[in-house]
Design an enzyme around this catalytic site. Sequence first.
Site, PDB file in Angstrom:
ATOM      1  N   HIS A 116      15.573  59.761  81.026  1.00  0.00           N
ATOM      2  CA  HIS A 116      16.875  59.195  80.633  1.00  0.00           C
ATOM      3  C   HIS A 116      16.579  57.472  80.439  1.00  0.00           C
ATOM      4  O   HIS A 116      17.551  57.020  80.042  1.00  0.00           O
ATOM      5  CB  HIS A 116      17.832  59.332  81.595  1.00  0.00           C
ATOM      6  CG  HIS A 116      18.361  60.613  81.793  1.00  0.00           C
ATOM      7  ND1 HIS A 116      17.803  61.797  82.297  1.00  0.00           N
ATOM      8  CD2 HIS A 116      19.789  61.182  81.361  1.00  0.00           C
ATOM      9  CE1 HIS A 116      18.443  63.091  82.223  1.00  0.00           C
ATOM     10  NE2 HIS A 116      19.601  62.558  81.798  1.00  0.00           N
ATOM     11  N   GLY A 117      15.619  57.159  80.681  1.00  0.00           N
ATOM     12  CA  GLY A 117      15.395  55.603  80.551  1.00  0.00           C
ATOM     13  C   GLY A 117      15.571  55.015  79.084  1.00  0.00           C
ATOM     14  O   GLY A 117      16.184  53.994  79.195  1.00  0.00           O
TER      15      GLY A 117
END
Length: 187
Positions: A116-117
């Site tokens: 999800h970075g």
Amino acid sequence: MPRALLLTGDAAEELDVMYPLYRIREAGWDVDVAALTRREVQLVIHDFDPNSDAYTEKNGRKLPVDLAFSEVEVEQYSALVIPGGRAPEYIRLDKDVRRITEYFFAQNLPVGLVCHGPQVPAVYGLLKGRKTAAFPPLHGDMENAGATIVDAPDVVDGNIVSCRGWPDMPEFSRAFMALLDRAAVPA
């Protein structure tokens, strides 16, 4: 000794944080962990259950924090890592996370994005015209941010290395470490 910065928070995925943290340290880099405050953050463990439509989550380890986002002096660092889990969803709202992330992109310094970075640079428009991997449910968000999604464990686009999540850590780490090996070390 070169220094890297890792941006995280509560509900970050444990393997997304710990694997790159230790791998970069193993290579001889100092790594500072930054979060909203200096209190330790609660990491989580995500797993995939064939009987569930989503991943499962339970509490993992607590991670000590070295400094708050507001205390980060970006010029002291040569690389940035943004792990996944749920933390990127809310840390991206912090003005200092924006300041930090935009600096690394403007300086063309190595940036590692896990799971999800990519939500963090995407919300600032920094992935427009760039290739990225991301956790599959984020593909529409990445495309709406102007990124091209590549379904691979080690997507390299200039100064960015990204992956889909913790199962990609070996490939991601090899690609990110190769990028760090080529990076200029500050004076």
